[in-house]
Design a protein around this motif. Structure first.
Motif, PDB file in Angstrom:
ATOM      1  N   LYS A   1       0.839  -1.196   0.000  1.00  0.00           N
ATOM      2  CA  LYS A   1       0.000   0.000   0.000  1.00  0.00           C
ATOM      3  C   LYS A   1       0.876   1.247   0.000  1.00  0.00           C
ATOM      4  CE  LYS A   1      -3.977  -2.203   0.520  1.00  0.00           C
ATOM      5  NZ  LYS A   1      -5.053  -2.168  -0.485  1.00  0.00           N
ATOM      6  N   VAL A   2       0.309   2.339  -0.451  1.00  0.00           N
ATOM      7  CA  VAL A   2       1.078   3.589  -0.514  1.00  0.00           C
ATOM      8  C   VAL A   2       1.267   4.161   0.889  1.00  0.00           C
ATOM      9  CG1 VAL A   2       1.091   5.972  -1.316  1.00  0.00           C
ATOM     10  CG2 VAL A   2       0.334   4.136  -2.852  1.00  0.00           C
ATOM     11  N   ILE A   3       2.515   4.295   1.282  1.00  0.00           N
ATOM     12  CA  ILE A   3       2.890   5.000   2.511  1.00  0.00           C
ATOM     13  C   ILE A   3       3.610   6.256   2.049  1.00  0.00           C
ATOM     14  CG2 ILE A   3       4.171   4.906   4.674  1.00  0.00           C
ATOM     15  CD1 ILE A   3       1.899   2.892   4.552  1.00  0.00           C
ATOM     16  N   ARG A   4       2.994   7.402   2.254  1.00  0.00           N
ATOM     17  CA  ARG A   4       3.438   8.648   1.619  1.00  0.00           C
ATOM     18  C   ARG A   4       4.942   8.903   1.741  1.00  0.00           C
ATOM     19  NH1 ARG A   4      -0.668  12.511   0.580  1.00  0.00           N
ATOM     20  NH2 ARG A   4      -2.257  11.345  -0.585  1.00  0.00           N
ATOM     21  N   THR A   5       5.507   8.666   2.922  1.00  0.00           N
ATOM     22  CA  THR A   5       6.912   9.000   3.123  1.00  0.00           C
ATOM     23  C   THR A   5       7.857   7.891   2.672  1.00  0.00           C
ATOM     24  OG1 THR A   5       6.782   8.169   5.391  1.00  0.00           O
ATOM     25  CG2 THR A   5       6.404  10.519   5.051  1.00  0.00           C
ATOM     26  N   TYR A   6       7.316   6.768   2.232  1.00  0.00           N
ATOM     27  CA  TYR A   6       8.167   5.626   1.882  1.00  0.00           C
ATOM     28  C   TYR A   6       8.723   5.740   0.465  1.00  0.00           C
ATOM     29  CZ  TYR A   6       9.796   0.889   2.865  1.00  0.00           C
ATOM     30  OH  TYR A   6      10.569  -0.224   3.115  1.00  0.00           O
ATOM     31  N   ASN A   7       7.991   6.437  -0.403  1.00  0.00           N
ATOM     32  CA  ASN A   7       8.477   6.828  -1.721  1.00  0.00           C
ATOM     33  C   ASN A   7       9.074   5.667  -2.516  1.00  0.00           C
ATOM     34  OD1 ASN A   7       7.670   9.320  -0.787  1.00  0.00           O
ATOM     35  ND2 ASN A   7       9.720  10.053  -0.359  1.00  0.00           N
ATOM     36  N   LEU A   8      10.304   5.832  -2.986  1.00  0.00           N
ATOM     37  CA  LEU A   8      10.965   4.864  -3.856  1.00  0.00           C
ATOM     38  C   LEU A   8      11.008   3.463  -3.274  1.00  0.00           C
ATOM     39  CD1 LEU A   8      13.010   4.589  -6.427  1.00  0.00           C
ATOM     40  CD2 LEU A   8      14.754   4.680  -4.634  1.00  0.00           C
ATOM     41  N   MET A   9      11.134   3.356  -1.944  1.00  0.00           N
ATOM     42  CA  MET A   9      11.328   2.044  -1.345  1.00  0.00           C
ATOM     43  C   MET A   9      10.077   1.180  -1.421  1.00  0.00           C
ATOM     44  SD  MET A   9      14.438   1.740  -0.711  1.00  0.00           S
ATOM     45  CE  MET A   9      14.323   0.137   0.075  1.00  0.00           C
ATOM     46  N   GLY A  10       8.915   1.769  -1.662  1.00  0.00           N
ATOM     47  CA  GLY A  10       7.705   0.960  -1.821  1.00  0.00           C
ATOM     48  C   GLY A  10       7.814   0.007  -3.005  1.00  0.00           C
ATOM     49  N   PRO A  11       8.038   0.521  -4.219  1.00  0.00           N
ATOM     50  CA  PRO A  11       8.225  -0.371  -5.361  1.00  0.00           C
ATOM     51  C   PRO A  11       9.424  -1.303  -5.206  1.00  0.00           C
ATOM     52  CG  PRO A  11       7.742   1.853  -6.114  1.00  0.00           C
ATOM     53  CD  PRO A  11       7.950   1.943  -4.633  1.00  0.00           C
ATOM     54  N   VAL A  12      10.486  -0.832  -4.582  1.00  0.00           N
ATOM     55  CA  VAL A  12      11.668  -1.679  -4.405  1.00  0.00           C
ATOM     56  C   VAL A  12      11.346  -2.869  -3.508  1.00  0.00           C
ATOM     57  CG1 VAL A  12      13.993  -1.764  -3.413  1.00  0.00           C
ATOM     58  CG2 VAL A  12      13.313   0.172  -4.844  1.00  0.00           C
ATOM     59  N   LYS A  13      10.617  -2.627  -2.412  1.00  0.00           N
ATOM     60  CA  LYS A  13      10.235  -3.732  -1.533  1.00  0.00           C
ATOM     61  C   LYS A  13       9.215  -4.647  -2.209  1.00  0.00           C
ATOM     62  CE  LYS A  13      12.631  -2.946   2.268  1.00  0.00           C
ATOM     63  NZ  LYS A  13      13.629  -3.896   2.792  1.00  0.00           N
ATOM     64  N   ALA A  14       8.413  -4.105  -3.107  1.00  0.00           N
ATOM     65  CA  ALA A  14       7.493  -4.953  -3.873  1.00  0.00           C
ATOM     66  C   ALA A  14       8.277  -5.924  -4.750  1.00  0.00           C
ATOM     67  CB  ALA A  14       6.554  -4.095  -4.711  1.00  0.00           C
ATOM     68  N   VAL A  15       9.366  -5.432  -5.339  1.00  0.00           N
ATOM     69  CA  VAL A  15      10.254  -6.311  -6.110  1.00  0.00           C
ATOM     70  C   VAL A  15      10.807  -7.413  -5.211  1.00  0.00           C
ATOM     71  CG1 VAL A  15      12.450  -6.439  -7.353  1.00  0.00           C
ATOM     72  CG2 VAL A  15      10.885  -4.535  -7.786  1.00  0.00           C
ATOM     73  N   LEU A  16      11.214  -7.037  -4.006  1.00  0.00           N
ATOM     74  CA  LEU A  16      11.768  -8.008  -3.065  1.00  0.00           C
ATOM     75  C   LEU A  16      10.736  -9.072  -2.701  1.00  0.00           C
ATOM     76  CD1 LEU A  16      14.082  -8.898  -1.175  1.00  0.00           C
ATOM     77  CD2 LEU A  16      13.136  -7.335   0.549  1.00  0.00           C
ATOM     78  N   GLU A  17       9.515  -8.658  -2.373  1.00  0.00           N
ATOM     79  CA  GLU A  17       8.477  -9.621  -1.992  1.00  0.00           C
ATOM     80  C   GLU A  17       8.152 -10.567  -3.145  1.00  0.00           C
ATOM     81  OE1 GLU A  17       5.010  -7.974  -0.193  1.00  0.00           O
ATOM     82  OE2 GLU A  17       6.130  -6.972   1.414  1.00  0.00           O
ATOM     83  N   SER A  18       8.072 -10.047  -4.354  1.00  0.00           N
ATOM     84  CA  SER A  18       7.823 -10.899  -5.511  1.00  0.00           C
ATOM     85  C   SER A  18       8.980 -11.868  -5.724  1.00  0.00           C
ATOM     86  CB  SER A  18       7.612 -10.043  -6.761  1.00  0.00           C
ATOM     87  OG  SER A  18       7.311 -10.844  -7.882  1.00  0.00           O
ATOM     88  N   SER A  19      10.187 -11.396  -5.514  1.00  0.00           N
ATOM     89  CA  SER A  19      11.362 -12.259  -5.647  1.00  0.00           C
ATOM     90  C   SER A  19      11.305 -13.413  -4.657  1.00  0.00           C
ATOM     91  CB  SER A  19      12.640 -11.448  -5.422  1.00  0.00           C
ATOM     92  OG  SER A  19      12.787 -10.438  -6.395  1.00  0.00           O
ATOM     93  N   VAL A  20      10.848 -13.130  -3.446  1.00  0.00           N
ATOM     94  CA  VAL A  20      10.711 -14.184  -2.436  1.00  0.00           C
ATOM     95  C   VAL A  20       9.750 -15.270  -2.926  1.00  0.00           C
ATOM     96  CG1 VAL A  20       9.735 -14.686  -0.142  1.00  0.00           C
ATOM     97  CG2 VAL A  20      11.341 -12.782  -0.438  1.00  0.00           C
ATOM     98  N   ARG A  21       8.650 -14.858  -3.522  1.00  0.00           N
ATOM     99  CA  ARG A  21       7.681 -15.854  -4.011  1.00  0.00           C
ATOM    100  C   ARG A  21       8.283 -16.723  -5.107  1.00  0.00           C
ATOM    101  NH1 ARG A  21       4.295 -11.332  -2.995  1.00  0.00           N
ATOM    102  NH2 ARG A  21       4.427 -10.553  -5.133  1.00  0.00           N
ATOM    103  N   TYR A  22       8.990 -16.110  -6.035  1.00  0.00           N
ATOM    104  CA  TYR A  22       9.580 -16.878  -7.130  1.00  0.00           C
ATOM    105  C   TYR A  22      10.702 -17.792  -6.646  1.00  0.00           C
ATOM    106  CZ  TYR A  22       6.848 -14.829 -10.863  1.00  0.00           C
ATOM    107  OH  TYR A  22       5.808 -14.488 -11.699  1.00  0.00           O
ATOM    108  N   VAL A  23      11.506 -17.315  -5.696  1.00  0.00           N
ATOM    109  CA  VAL A  23      12.552 -18.157  -5.121  1.00  0.00           C
ATOM    110  C   VAL A  23      11.931 -19.349  -4.395  1.00  0.00           C
ATOM    111  CG1 VAL A  23      14.307 -18.253  -3.297  1.00  0.00           C
ATOM    112  CG2 VAL A  23      14.338 -16.393  -4.964  1.00  0.00           C
ATOM    113  N   ALA A  24      10.852 -19.107  -3.671  1.00  0.00           N
ATOM    114  CA  ALA A  24      10.171 -20.200  -2.979  1.00  0.00           C
ATOM    115  C   ALA A  24       9.707 -21.263  -3.956  1.00  0.00           C
ATOM    116  CB  ALA A  24       8.979 -19.657  -2.187  1.00  0.00           C
ATOM    117  N   ASP A  25       9.208 -20.836  -5.104  1.00  0.00           N
ATOM    118  CA  ASP A  25       8.753 -21.787  -6.116  1.00  0.00           C
ATOM    119  C   ASP A  25       9.920 -22.535  -6.749  1.00  0.00           C
ATOM    120  OD1 ASP A  25       6.665 -22.891  -7.972  1.00  0.00           O
ATOM    121  OD2 ASP A  25       7.864 -21.813  -9.453  1.00  0.00           O
TER     122      ASP A  25
END
Length: 259
Positions: free
Chosen positions: A155-179
């Motif tokens: 979700k959008v956290i106003r002050t999180y800015n760039l790190m929001g999409p970056v952490k989304a990449v990380l979470e998706s990477s975790v799912r693919y690594v798990a698979d």
């Protein structure tokens, strides 16, 4: 029938990447793993960081204490070579590393430069993939991989800015690594605490206000501590986590359930 083997890490060996000082989430994880009997390898960023990390490594009885800057060619590989020589195997690894240049971290995501975005993804997300690749051949009997995320990935956290999409990449990477690594018995998790007063978080704009808001919003009425996160990681690394993988697990007092 459950026995004590479900609740111990005795005889297990793990790597902790990302301790900066005694307030780090990675240190909370290290303490919890050690409390359940694990042997640990701990890294520090560079000579400047070493005096802050070494007391933490000593407190958890780290058998290996090694430099590791994931932006420096060969340093992460050297860590795994040392683990292979010392132990010949690995049972879990914690990735608690994030970085973005200040000029893109404090600005609008829309205005971020390609180079700044690239650095943030490389350090904060792709280095998790590198860690997984290096850990894979050492996890002969399966194992657990951990990454640290934040609700701003979802979700959008106003002050999180760039790190929001970056952490989304990380979470998706975790799912693919798990698979991809699941057939070898290797599990992967993203742990998502709410705001914590860590060194990394202190670089975020208006972070104190975010912490106060999160504590008020959480159903349990408080923020998580590094030991809360560590306890979750340690539990998942034991046999109790055997059938959990590829998930983002929240350790935030219920912060994420509130609209």
């Amino acid at each position: 029938m459950l026995d004590q083997d479900y609740f111990t890490l005795a005889g297990k060996r793990g790597l902790i990447l990302g301790i900066a000082n005694e307030h780090s989430i990675a240190y909370g994880c290290a303490r919890a793993f050690r409390a359940l009997g694990a042997e640990l390898a701990v890294t520090y960023l560079n000579d400047k960081a070493r005096p802050y990390v070494e007391p933490c490594a000593q407190a958890v009885g780290a058998e290996l204490f090694l430099p590791c800057d994931v932006t420096r060619e060969g340093e992460l590989e050297a860590v795994f070579e040392a683990i292979d020589q010392r132990w010949g195997r690995l049972d879990f690894a914690v990735h608690s590393i994030a970085f973005a240049p200040k000029e893109v971290l404090h600005g609008r995501l829309t205005d971020s430069s390609a180079s700044g975005f690239g650095v943030a993804v490389d350090v904060s997300a792709h280095s998790f993939l590198r860690m997984a690749r290096l850990a894979e051949p050492l996890m002969h009997e399966g194992g657990s991989l951990f990454a640290m995320s934040f609700y701003g990935a979802e979700k959008v956290i106003r002050t999180y800015n760039l790190m929001g999409p970056v952490k989304a990449v990380l979470e998706s990477s975790v799912r693919y690594v798990a698979d991809e690594l699941g057939p070898k018995g290797i599990r992967a998790y993203a742990l998502s605490p709410g705001p914590l007063a860590t060194r990394a978080a202190s670089g975020l704009k208006d972070f104190d206000a975010l912490m106060a808001q999160a504590a008020e919003r959480a159903p349990l009425g408080r923020l998580a501590t590094i030991d809360d996160v560590g306890a979750l990681a340690a539990m998942l690394a034991t046999r109790t986590g055997t059938m959990l993988t590829g998930q983002t697990l929240y350790c935030d007092g219920g912060y994420h359930i509130k609209a």
